[in-house]
Design a protein around this motif. Sequence first.
Motif, PDB file in Angstrom:
ATOM      1  N   UNK A   1      80.267  13.534  43.595  1.00  0.00           N
ATOM      2  CA  UNK A   1      79.387  13.778  44.740  1.00  0.00           C
ATOM      3  C   UNK A   1      79.563  12.716  45.824  1.00  0.00           C
ATOM      4  N   UNK A   2      80.280  11.656  45.507  1.00  0.00           N
ATOM      5  CA  UNK A   2      80.450  10.556  46.454  1.00  0.00           C
ATOM      6  C   UNK A   2      81.270  10.998  47.662  1.00  0.00           C
ATOM      7  N   UNK A   3      80.719  10.790  48.850  1.00  0.00           N
ATOM      8  CA  UNK A   3      81.410  11.143  50.080  1.00  0.00           C
ATOM      9  C   UNK A   3      81.241  12.589  50.490  1.00  0.00           C
ATOM     10  N   UNK A   4      80.469  13.344  49.731  1.00  0.00           N
ATOM     11  CA  UNK A   4      80.243  14.762  50.041  1.00  0.00           C
ATOM     12  C   UNK A   4      78.827  14.973  50.561  1.00  0.00           C
ATOM     13  N   UNK A   5      78.684  15.827  51.550  1.00  0.00           N
ATOM     14  CA  UNK A   5      77.375  16.160  52.110  1.00  0.00           C
ATOM     15  C   UNK A   5      77.007  17.592  51.721  1.00  0.00           C
ATOM     16  N   UNK A   6      75.831  17.759  51.132  1.00  0.00           N
ATOM     17  CA  UNK A   6      75.382  19.090  50.740  1.00  0.00           C
ATOM     18  C   UNK A   6      74.987  19.887  51.992  1.00  0.00           C
ATOM     19  N   UNK A   7      75.565  21.078  52.133  1.00  0.00           N
ATOM     20  CA  UNK A   7      75.313  21.930  53.300  1.00  0.00           C
ATOM     21  C   UNK A   7      74.520  23.182  52.954  1.00  0.00           C
ATOM     22  N   UNK A   8      74.513  23.549  51.664  1.00  0.00           N
ATOM     23  CA  UNK A   8      73.878  24.802  51.256  1.00  0.00           C
ATOM     24  C   UNK A   8      73.568  24.700  49.772  1.00  0.00           C
ATOM     25  N   UNK A   9      72.375  25.129  49.375  1.00  0.00           N
ATOM     26  CA  UNK A   9      72.017  25.122  47.957  1.00  0.00           C
ATOM     27  C   UNK A   9      70.974  26.206  47.727  1.00  0.00           C
ATOM     28  N   UNK A  10      71.427  27.346  47.236  1.00  0.00           N
ATOM     29  CA  UNK A  10      70.545  28.492  47.105  1.00  0.00           C
ATOM     30  C   UNK A  10      71.090  29.461  46.065  1.00  0.00           C
ATOM     31  N   UNK A  11      70.204  29.971  45.230  1.00  0.00           N
ATOM     32  CA  UNK A  11      70.541  31.039  44.267  1.00  0.00           C
ATOM     33  C   UNK A  11      71.762  30.700  43.409  1.00  0.00           C
ATOM     34  N   UNK A  12      71.818  29.450  42.944  1.00  0.00           N
ATOM     35  CA  UNK A  12      72.899  29.063  42.041  1.00  0.00           C
ATOM     36  C   UNK A  12      74.206  28.709  42.704  1.00  0.00           C
ATOM     37  N   UNK A  13      74.229  28.707  44.041  1.00  0.00           N
ATOM     38  CA  UNK A  13      75.449  28.358  44.775  1.00  0.00           C
ATOM     39  C   UNK A  13      75.195  27.107  45.614  1.00  0.00           C
ATOM     40  N   UNK A  14      76.092  26.136  45.514  1.00  0.00           N
ATOM     41  CA  UNK A  14      75.988  24.909  46.311  1.00  0.00           C
ATOM     42  C   UNK A  14      77.274  24.713  47.098  1.00  0.00           C
ATOM     43  N   UNK A  15      77.132  24.294  48.356  1.00  0.00           N
ATOM     44  CA  UNK A  15      78.290  24.025  49.216  1.00  0.00           C
ATOM     45  C   UNK A  15      78.188  22.602  49.747  1.00  0.00           C
ATOM     46  N   UNK A  16      79.288  21.873  49.643  1.00  0.00           N
ATOM     47  CA  UNK A  16      79.380  20.529  50.212  1.00  0.00           C
ATOM     48  C   UNK A  16      80.527  20.487  51.222  1.00  0.00           C
ATOM     49  N   UNK A  17      80.473  19.541  52.133  1.00  0.00           N
ATOM     50  CA  UNK A  17      81.611  19.295  53.026  1.00  0.00           C
ATOM     51  C   UNK A  17      81.909  17.807  53.049  1.00  0.00           C
ATOM     52  N   UNK A  18      83.146  17.503  53.401  1.00  0.00           N
ATOM     53  CA  UNK A  18      83.584  16.117  53.510  1.00  0.00           C
ATOM     54  C   UNK A  18      84.251  15.952  54.870  1.00  0.00           C
ATOM     55  N   UNK A  19      83.742  15.029  55.659  1.00  0.00           N
ATOM     56  CA  UNK A  19      84.245  14.862  57.010  1.00  0.00           C
ATOM     57  C   UNK A  19      83.232  15.399  58.010  1.00  0.00           C
ATOM     58  N   UNK A  20      83.419  15.062  59.277  1.00  0.00           N
ATOM     59  CA  UNK A  20      82.465  15.446  60.318  1.00  0.00           C
ATOM     60  C   UNK A  20      82.708  16.872  60.800  1.00  0.00           C
ATOM     61  N   UNK A  21      81.629  17.639  60.908  1.00  0.00           N
ATOM     62  CA  UNK A  21      81.741  19.030  61.359  1.00  0.00           C
ATOM     63  C   UNK A  21      82.350  19.125  62.756  1.00  0.00           C
ATOM     64  N   UNK A  22      82.002  18.148  63.612  1.00  0.00           N
ATOM     65  CA  UNK A  22      82.478  18.174  65.002  1.00  0.00           C
ATOM     66  C   UNK A  22      83.861  17.548  65.157  1.00  0.00           C
ATOM     67  N   UNK A  23      84.479  17.213  64.042  1.00  0.00           N
ATOM     68  CA  UNK A  23      85.758  16.514  64.071  1.00  0.00           C
ATOM     69  C   UNK A  23      86.874  17.406  64.621  1.00  0.00           C
ATOM     70  N   UNK A  24      87.974  16.758  65.005  1.00  0.00           N
ATOM     71  CA  UNK A  24      89.148  17.499  65.459  1.00  0.00           C
ATOM     72  C   UNK A  24      90.077  17.811  64.285  1.00  0.00           C
ATOM     73  N   UNK A  25      89.635  17.480  63.069  1.00  0.00           N
ATOM     74  CA  UNK A  25      90.401  17.834  61.871  1.00  0.00           C
ATOM     75  C   UNK A  25      89.574  18.786  61.018  1.00  0.00           C
ATOM     76  N   UNK A  26      90.258  19.483  60.111  1.00  0.00           N
ATOM     77  CA  UNK A  26      89.584  20.464  59.267  1.00  0.00           C
ATOM     78  C   UNK A  26      88.953  19.764  58.063  1.00  0.00           C
ATOM     79  N   UNK A  27      87.690  20.074  57.827  1.00  0.00           N
ATOM     80  CA  UNK A  27      86.971  19.475  56.707  1.00  0.00           C
ATOM     81  C   UNK A  27      87.454  20.019  55.365  1.00  0.00           C
ATOM     82  N   UNK A  28      87.206  19.235  54.324  1.00  0.00           N
ATOM     83  CA  UNK A  28      87.268  19.768  52.975  1.00  0.00           C
ATOM     84  C   UNK A  28      85.929  20.435  52.685  1.00  0.00           C
TER      85      UNK A  28
END
Length: 266
Positions: free
Chosen positions: A26-53
């Motif tokens: 979980x280190x370095x990951x930001x939780x973006x969604x957590x509902x009905x047994x599904x969780x989504x994390x992202x790594x990196x800035x959403x507004x970045x000029x590179x594609x997030x993990x």
Amino acid sequence: MSREGDMVYIPDDSDFSSFRDQCESLEGWQCRYNKAGVTVWSQGQEESCTVQKIKTRISCKDVPAETLYDVLHDSRYRQKWDSNMIETYDIGRLTVNADVGYYSWKCPSPLKNRDFVTLRSWLPLGNDYMIINYSVKHPKYPPRKDFVRAVSLQTGYLIKANGASACVLYYLTQVDPRGSLPKWVVNRVSQFVAPKAMKKIYKAGLKYPEWKRKHDPGYKPWVYPEQNTLPSVSLAELSLQHADSLENIDETGLHEEHLSTSDHEA
């Protein structure tokens, strides 16, 4: 995923171990969604000029890990559940647990459809399984005029058994869809596309045993390598697919809402 610049290589145990660590950490990951047994994390800035993990996890009740592993390998069954897929096929085998394949998928208007050529490798570990891929170039499968060639920097699945008849599925991806999409749009859309894709895979897992009983039940070349009749591919034929070497296709005028209907799973 490439270790040394432009060298194409078959992932080894250390690569799979690193992938598993990324899925479970979980280190370095930001939780973006957590509902009905599904969780989504992202790594990196959403507004970045590179594609997030993007990383997604779903709990799959009543689906053994072995079954979900079969679902993710079985290209014939994929035609039944992956409504975004246009075409998928295996190009050739590298080893008993690595191959090169092609996949194309429908994108919502006004986007052009996308396709990949990837080197895929898999590793069963007792009750757990991993499948990982990254984009490569094959001289016989260059970019096509009717598709935008996308680039998988790293994509994969970790399936962890949760008892005899349930499992947890992780999906981790960093994909550059190319074209002229702003990266912040890609990053934002990926976060709400991912849960839909995971739920589709889960439902596919529930229905697979019945389907497979009627469709060549003994044929599983990903489990039984002796069934694999693909032509051999040499690593020397392949090179790494760099995103910046691909033509930028103009998709200006695109609005974010046009993308929200897609539930592509790479």
